[in-house]
Design an enzyme around this catalytic site. Structure first.
Site, mmCIF file in Angstrom:
data_model
loop_
_atom_site.group_PDB
_atom_site.id
_atom_site.type_symbol
_atom_site.label_atom_id
_atom_site.label_comp_id
_atom_site.label_asym_id
_atom_site.label_seq_id
_atom_site.Cartn_x
_atom_site.Cartn_y
_atom_site.Cartn_z
ATOM 1 N N HIS A 20 0.805 -1.316 0.069
ATOM 2 C CA HIS A 20 -0.226 -0.146 0.014
ATOM 3 C C HIS A 20 0.871 1.263 0.038
ATOM 4 O O HIS A 20 1.655 1.363 0.616
ATOM 5 C CB HIS A 20 -0.777 0.104 1.096
ATOM 6 C CG HIS A 20 -2.138 1.044 1.248
ATOM 7 N ND1 HIS A 20 -2.350 1.669 2.484
ATOM 8 C CD2 HIS A 20 -2.684 1.764 0.142
ATOM 9 C CE1 HIS A 20 -3.329 2.445 2.190
ATOM 10 N NE2 HIS A 20 -3.233 2.590 0.927
ATOM 11 N N ASP A 28 7.833 8.454 -20.525
ATOM 12 C CA ASP A 28 8.178 8.242 -21.872
ATOM 13 C C ASP A 28 9.612 8.228 -22.007
ATOM 14 O O ASP A 28 10.296 7.595 -21.069
ATOM 15 C CB ASP A 28 7.905 9.689 -22.343
ATOM 16 C CG ASP A 28 8.592 10.983 -21.766
ATOM 17 O OD1 ASP A 28 9.718 10.506 -21.363
ATOM 18 O OD2 ASP A 28 7.939 11.898 -21.636
ATOM 19 N N TYR A 120 5.861 15.057 -21.446
ATOM 20 C CA TYR A 120 5.137 14.902 -20.088
ATOM 21 C C TYR A 120 4.289 13.657 -20.359
ATOM 22 O O TYR A 120 3.445 13.564 -19.430
ATOM 23 C CB TYR A 120 4.494 16.274 -19.858
ATOM 24 C CG TYR A 120 5.512 17.360 -19.579
ATOM 25 C CD1 TYR A 120 6.302 17.490 -18.686
ATOM 26 C CD2 TYR A 120 5.165 18.252 -20.552
ATOM 27 C CE1 TYR A 120 7.091 18.592 -18.601
ATOM 28 C CE2 TYR A 120 6.131 19.518 -20.583
ATOM 29 C CZ TYR A 120 7.146 19.603 -19.583
ATOM 30 O OH TYR A 120 8.017 20.486 -19.612
#
Length: 131
Positions: A20, A28, A120
């Site tokens: 968790h 990219d 991005y």
């Protein structure tokens, strides 16, 4: 042999080991990968595999509680942002500046490098729980 889910043995092992709030990054081909963070390099050529293809397969096999994106994606790659939001409808979304995003990657269990070559196209996935 596995019949479904993530077939890449490195990715499958990382997903199975997540607890968790642990994080993984799908990136990219240009995102710097910090020393000491596991690199899973899937890039074979520009655009292959795509960021969205890898995100879909990983997201289908992972409990995701939160998603972190660079805020620069809003103005510089709205199409990727839209597709991420369509694929990941349940988690909470957090936006941070790109420099802060890169700092967060230092804590990731792994960074999966795709062949994506758009600005991005990176996401930090925070593990949730299945119960």
């Amino acid at each position: 042999m596995k019949k479904h889910g993530v077939l890449n043995s490195e990715i499958a092992a990382v997903l199975a080991s997540l607890g968790h709030t642990d994080t993984i990054v799908i990136a990219d081909c240009g995102l710097p990968i910090p020393d000491g963070v596991k690199r899973i390099d899937l890039a074979v050529e520009i655009g292959k595999p795509s960021f969205l293809d890898v995100l879909q397969v990983v997201a289908d096999d992972m409990a995701i509680e939160k998603v972190t994106l660079a805020e620069e994606v809003i103005n510089n790659n709205a199409e990727i942002k839209k597709e991420i939001e369509l694929k990941l409808i349940e988690p909470v979304f957090e936006y941070v500046c790109h420099e802060q995003f890169k700092e967060h990657t230092k804590k990731a269990k792994a960074i999966i490098r795709t062949g994506e070559a758009t600005p991005y196209a990176n996401v930090i996935l925070h593990a949730g729980v299945i119960f």
